[in-house]
Design a protein around this motif. Sequence first.
Motif, PDB file in Angstrom:
ATOM      1  N   SER A 456       0.847  -1.205   0.000  1.00 49.81           N
ATOM      2  CA  SER A 456       0.000   0.000   0.000  1.00 49.81           C
ATOM      3  C   SER A 456       0.877   1.248   0.000  1.00 49.81           C
ATOM      4  N   SER A 457       0.235   2.401  -0.186  1.00 52.34           N
ATOM      5  CA  SER A 457       0.985   3.665  -0.196  1.00 52.34           C
ATOM      6  C   SER A 457       1.590   3.959   1.169  1.00 52.34           C
ATOM      7  N   SER A 458       0.855   3.643   2.236  1.00 52.03           N
ATOM      8  CA  SER A 458       1.401   3.873   3.578  1.00 52.03           C
ATOM      9  C   SER A 458       2.560   2.932   3.855  1.00 52.03           C
ATOM     10  N   ALA A 459       2.434   1.681   3.403  1.00 55.95           N
ATOM     11  CA  ALA A 459       3.541   0.727   3.583  1.00 55.95           C
ATOM     12  C   ALA A 459       4.755   1.148   2.764  1.00 55.95           C
ATOM     13  N   ALA A 460       4.508   1.740   1.589  1.00 57.78           N
ATOM     14  CA  ALA A 460       5.621   2.185   0.744  1.00 57.78           C
ATOM     15  C   ALA A 460       6.462   3.230   1.469  1.00 57.78           C
ATOM     16  N   LYS A 461       5.813   4.106   2.213  1.00 61.04           N
ATOM     17  CA  LYS A 461       6.564   5.116   2.963  1.00 61.04           C
ATOM     18  C   LYS A 461       7.333   4.490   4.118  1.00 61.04           C
ATOM     19  N   GLN A 462       6.745   3.443   4.728  1.00 63.33           N
ATOM     20  CA  GLN A 462       7.477   2.715   5.766  1.00 63.33           C
ATOM     21  C   GLN A 462       8.724   2.063   5.194  1.00 63.33           C
ATOM     22  N   VAL A 463       8.562   1.455   4.018  1.00 62.99           N
ATOM     23  CA  VAL A 463       9.701   0.800   3.362  1.00 62.99           C
ATOM     24  C   VAL A 463      10.768   1.825   3.021  1.00 62.99           C
ATOM     25  N   PHE A 464      10.352   3.017   2.525  1.00 61.25           N
ATOM     26  CA  PHE A 464      11.315   4.075   2.192  1.00 61.25           C
ATOM     27  C   PHE A 464      12.137   4.462   3.415  1.00 61.25           C
ATOM     28  N   GLN A 465      11.457   4.625   4.548  1.00 63.13           N
ATOM     29  CA  GLN A 465      12.150   4.993   5.788  1.00 63.13           C
ATOM     30  C   GLN A 465      13.191   3.940   6.158  1.00 63.13           C
ATOM     31  N   GLU A 466      12.812   2.672   6.025  1.00 63.76           N
ATOM     32  CA  GLU A 466      13.737   1.599   6.379  1.00 63.76           C
ATOM     33  C   GLU A 466      14.887   1.508   5.383  1.00 63.76           C
ATOM     34  N   MET A 467      14.594   1.746   4.105  1.00 65.06           N
ATOM     35  CA  MET A 467      15.659   1.759   3.089  1.00 65.06           C
ATOM     36  C   MET A 467      16.663   2.864   3.400  1.00 65.06           C
ATOM     37  N   TRP A 468      16.169   3.999   3.850  1.00 65.89           N
ATOM     38  CA  TRP A 468      17.043   5.125   4.180  1.00 65.89           C
ATOM     39  C   TRP A 468      17.946   4.775   5.366  1.00 65.89           C
ATOM     40  N   ARG A 469      17.351   4.122   6.368  1.00 68.42           N
ATOM     41  CA  ARG A 469      18.126   3.773   7.575  1.00 68.42           C
ATOM     42  C   ARG A 469      19.116   2.644   7.305  1.00 68.42           C
ATOM     43  N   SER A 470      18.684   1.640   6.561  1.00 72.88           N
ATOM     44  CA  SER A 470      19.548   0.474   6.353  1.00 72.88           C
ATOM     45  C   SER A 470      20.676   0.755   5.373  1.00 72.88           C
ATOM     46  N   GLY A 471      20.401   1.620   4.375  1.00 73.52           N
ATOM     47  CA  GLY A 471      21.443   2.013   3.431  1.00 73.52           C
ATOM     48  C   GLY A 471      21.961   0.907   2.543  1.00 73.52           C
ATOM     49  N   GLY A 472      21.179  -0.133   2.308  1.00 72.77           N
ATOM     50  CA  GLY A 472      21.645  -1.211   1.449  1.00 72.77           C
ATOM     51  C   GLY A 472      20.566  -2.218   1.119  1.00 72.77           C
TER      52      GLY A 472
END
Length: 548
Positions: A456-472
Motif C-alpha cells: 500500500s501507499s502507507s507501507a511504501a513510505k514505511q519501506v522508504f524509511q527503512e531503506m534510508w536507515r539500512s542504506g543497502g
Amino acid sequence: MAASRVTANEIFLNIKQIPTRYPKALCLFRQISTSRPHYDKQPEPRTKSASQQLVGVVGLEIHAQINSNTKLFSGSPVRFSAPPNSLVSFFDASLPGTLPMLNRRCVEAAVMTGLALNCTINKKSYFDRKHYFYADLPAGYQITQQRRPIAVDGVLTYSYFGGKNRSQMSRKSVQIKQIQLEQDSGKSLHDDDRSQTLIDLNRAGVGLMELVMEPDMKSGEEAAAAVRELQLILQALGTCQGNMSEGQLRVDANVSVHRPGEPLGIRTEVKNINSIRYLARAIDYEIQRQIDAVQSGRAVQNETRAYDSKSGETVPMREKEGLQDYRFMPEPNLPALIVYEDNASLPTGIDPSQAVVVQKIKDRLPELPGVKRDRLVQTYGILPEHSFTLVNEDGLMEYFETLMKTTQREPRKVIGWVTNELLGHLKQQDMSVSQSPISPAHLAELLKLQETGRISSSAAKQVFQEMWRSGGKTAWQIVQEQELGLVHDSAQLHSICQKVVDSHPDEVHAVRNGNKKVLNKLIGLVQKETKGRADPVLVKEILQQMTR
C-alpha cells in the motif's frame, strides 16, 4: 616558472610581518563603526500607505572566479587552501621587469559566459590599470577592463517563489550592463592583537569576471534568486565553480530607496556577501533601514557597509565622500584583446587553434538551466514549480531522469517521491543528492511494488524509511522481513471485515440508510486491523456487500 615561484616565495617570506600602517587609526575606525545608531531587525510596522510610498532599488556587482588551472596573466597555479605565498610568480609579486601573459582559457570563459547571458561580445576590447594602494595589491594597480569590456548588454532571466506561502512562482529579468576580465587581489588577514596585517598573495592575479547588474531588482528575495540562477548558469558552463564559501562568487549589493516615478535615492554598497541566504537578509534589512531613515527625516549616507550575519544587520565600514579617483589609464603592456566571429574572419596566418573564435564557443554551449526547466515540463508533464526544484538542487534533475528510465510510473506520481520524500530526507540531514543512500534503481523497485499492488501507499513510505536507515537493503527484502505486503486473501479479509461490521452496528446502519461516506470509516478500521496491509479495493467490495 616553478623556479621563479620558489624565488618569489623567499623574497616575500617576510611580507607576513608587515605592520599595519595606521594601527591607532584602524582601532578608532572600528570604534566609530560600532558606535553608529542601532536599528532593529524588525522596525516598527508602518501604515500600509506609508510602506507603499518607498520601494527598494537593488543593483549587483558580482565577482566570479574563473575556473582555470592558472592565473589570468601568469602561469602560477590556482588552488584553494594552499600554504600562504606558495603560488606566487614574479609577475604576481610585481617584481620590476615582469610582463603579463594573457590566459586564453580565461578569455574563452568570459566569452562563453557572455553568450549564455545574451550579451554582445565586443570583438575588440581593452585592458586598463585601476590605481589604488593596498598591501595585498603589490603593483599598486589592478588590471581590469574599464573602457571597453569584453561583453555588454546582456539579460538574465530568473524565477522565484513569492506570495504569502511562497507558493506562487514569478519570472523576472535583470539587465547585465557588462562583463569584464580583471585580476583578483591578494588576501589580507588582520591581527588586531599584534597590530599586524598578514599578506597572502596566492590569490593575487587569479582571473575574475566582474558582472554588473543594473538596478532592476526590488528586494533581497529577487536579488538572491538572480544570483542563484547565475550560479547555476556558471556551473553548467564550467566557467566558474560558484562555491561561495571559498570566495569563488562574491557579491556587492548597491541598495537605495525611492518613491516610484521619482529619482533614485542615495545608495549604500553592502560589500563582499558570501552567501545567497545572507544576501537576501542583508538587502532586506538595508532597504528597511533606509525607509525608516527617510520617513524619520534622517539622511541616508553614501557609504560602504558590511553585513553582520550574527546580528542580521548591516554596519558601516567607510563613508564615500565623493567619487574615488582610480586614475584609469590604458594598460601599456597588453595590446587590444581581439576575438573573431568565426574561422572565415580569421586573418591570414592566424592559427585557428590559438585564436578565440566566438562561433566555436557558441557551438559548445551546454543546456542551460532555463532550457532544462522547459524541457522537463514538456517531456514529463510536471508543474513548473517541480522543474524549478529539480534544476535548482544540485544533482536532483539527473536523479529524477535516471529514475524515470527505470520505472513505468507516471512522472506526476514519481515527482512527489523525489521532491518530497527524497529531498526532504536529504535536507533534514544536510546531505547532497550524491550522498543519498537510496539509488534511483532502488527507488524504482519500491515504486513498482506499489504500482503492482504488492504494498500500500502507507507501507511504501514505511519501506522508504527503512531503506534510508539500512542504506543497502532492497525494498522487497524489507517488505518480506517486516511482512508489509498487501493481504489479498479473500477469506482472511472477509473474516476481518465481518468482525468490524459486527462491532460497529451504528455505522453499518448509517451506510444502509444512504450515508456512503461512513463506508470509508469502516475501510479505515479494517486497515487498522491489518496495519495498512489490506487490499483496499477488495476490502471496499466486501464491505459494500456486507452493508447492503
